[in-house]
Scaffold this motif. Structure first.
Motif, PDB file in Angstrom:
ATOM      1  N   PRO A  89       0.821  -1.205   0.000  1.00 23.40           N
ATOM      2  CA  PRO A  89       0.000   0.000   0.000  1.00 23.40           C
ATOM      3  C   PRO A  89       0.862   1.264   0.000  1.00 23.40           C
ATOM      4  N   LEU A 127     -11.663  -2.215  -7.848  1.00 24.83           N
ATOM      5  CA  LEU A 127     -10.699  -1.727  -6.855  1.00 24.83           C
ATOM      6  C   LEU A 127     -10.700  -0.204  -6.803  1.00 24.83           C
ATOM      7  N   TYR A 132      -9.345   1.416  -3.250  1.00 31.50           N
ATOM      8  CA  TYR A 132      -8.067   0.769  -2.950  1.00 31.50           C
ATOM      9  C   TYR A 132      -6.975   1.204  -3.929  1.00 31.50           C
ATOM     10  N   VAL A 133      -7.360   1.355  -5.191  1.00 31.83           N
ATOM     11  CA  VAL A 133      -6.383   1.671  -6.238  1.00 31.83           C
ATOM     12  C   VAL A 133      -6.946   2.790  -7.109  1.00 31.83           C
ATOM     13  N   THR A 168      -1.831   3.413  -8.502  1.00 34.63           N
ATOM     14  CA  THR A 168      -1.387   3.834  -7.170  1.00 34.63           C
ATOM     15  C   THR A 168      -2.282   3.186  -6.125  1.00 34.63           C
ATOM     16  N   TRP A 169      -1.657   2.500  -5.152  1.00 36.36           N
ATOM     17  CA  TRP A 169      -2.388   1.855  -4.066  1.00 36.36           C
ATOM     18  C   TRP A 169      -2.489   2.830  -2.892  1.00 36.36           C
ATOM     19  N   ASP A 170      -3.669   2.988  -2.360  1.00 38.20           N
ATOM     20  CA  ASP A 170      -3.915   3.939  -1.271  1.00 38.20           C
ATOM     21  C   ASP A 170      -3.280   3.421   0.024  1.00 38.20           C
ATOM     22  N   THR A 175      -7.223  -2.322   5.009  1.00 41.33           N
ATOM     23  CA  THR A 175      -7.715  -3.491   4.279  1.00 41.33           C
ATOM     24  C   THR A 175      -7.524  -4.789   5.049  1.00 41.33           C
ATOM     25  N   GLY A 179      -5.776  -8.413  -0.250  1.00 41.74           N
ATOM     26  CA  GLY A 179      -4.813  -8.115  -1.304  1.00 41.74           C
ATOM     27  C   GLY A 179      -3.424  -8.666  -1.071  1.00 41.74           C
TER      28      GLY A 179
END
Length: 196
Positions: A89, A127, A132-133, A168-170, A175, A179
């Protein structure tokens, strides 16, 4: 009434000769018209031919692209190997795919797009909707920069166009273990060039 034989007045020799000549002239005219109407022999319907632009050649254009060159980078621009790079992340990774466009055609209009397989696109969208993304696709060349797709005209002939898909992953999204150890295949991802 007198039983004597009645005689019609006879034509003069000069008048008879004149009638015969007139009859021949009329007959000759009828024959000539018949020949012209029938279209036979030398006396057919008139026609003429002349070549125009006999040396001209019409030529089709072309819309194509070279085999894409592909590589990946991280958020700092460093080249990475997606098979071995482990995302966490907060990370950003970018898919770069560049191609040389051939665009020949006076009125040519087209578009270059980056397409993911349907199942992968669905996963990315889900997502993104869940937060998330985030991702976007940018196209760039020496001539212009666009989002989502790249418009093509004859002015793009010979240009190298690069598609960059940024993921980009937050880092702030909680989560739990969602993932972790997941992998996703990008098989079937492609650049698509179409005439509009």
């Amino acid at each position: 009434m007198s039983p004597a034989a009645q005689h019609l007045p006879s034509e003069s020799p000069a008048r008879g000769a004149r009638n015969r000549h007139t009859g021949k002239a009329v007959l000759a005219g009828v024959v000539a018209v018949g020949l012209l109407a029938a279209g036979g022999g030398t006396f057919s319907k008139w026609s003429e031919e002349k070549a125009i632009a006999s040396d001209d050649i019409i030529t089709a254009g072309e819309l194509s692209m070279s085999t894409p060159t592909v590589f990946w980078t991280d958020g700092t621009g460093r080249t990475i190997e997606p098979d071995t790079y482990r995302i966490v992340p907060g990370d950003t990774i970018e898919l770069h795919a560049s191609t040389t466009v051939t665009a020949k055609g006076d009125t040519l209009e087209g578009a270059l797009e980056l397409q993911f397989p349907a199942e992968l696109q669905k996963e990315i969208d889900e997502l993104a909707e869940a937060g998330y993304v985030s991702y976007d696709v940018t196209f760039s060349s020496g001539a212009k920069t666009t989002q989502d797709s790249y418009p093509i005209t004859k002015n793009d002939n010979g240009h190298v166009v690069e598609a960059i898909a940024t993921f980009t992953w937050d880092a702030d999204k909680t989560t739990d273990s969602f993932g972790e150890n997941a992998d996703t295949s990008l098989t079937g991802t492609k650049l698509v060039l179409t005439q509009q």
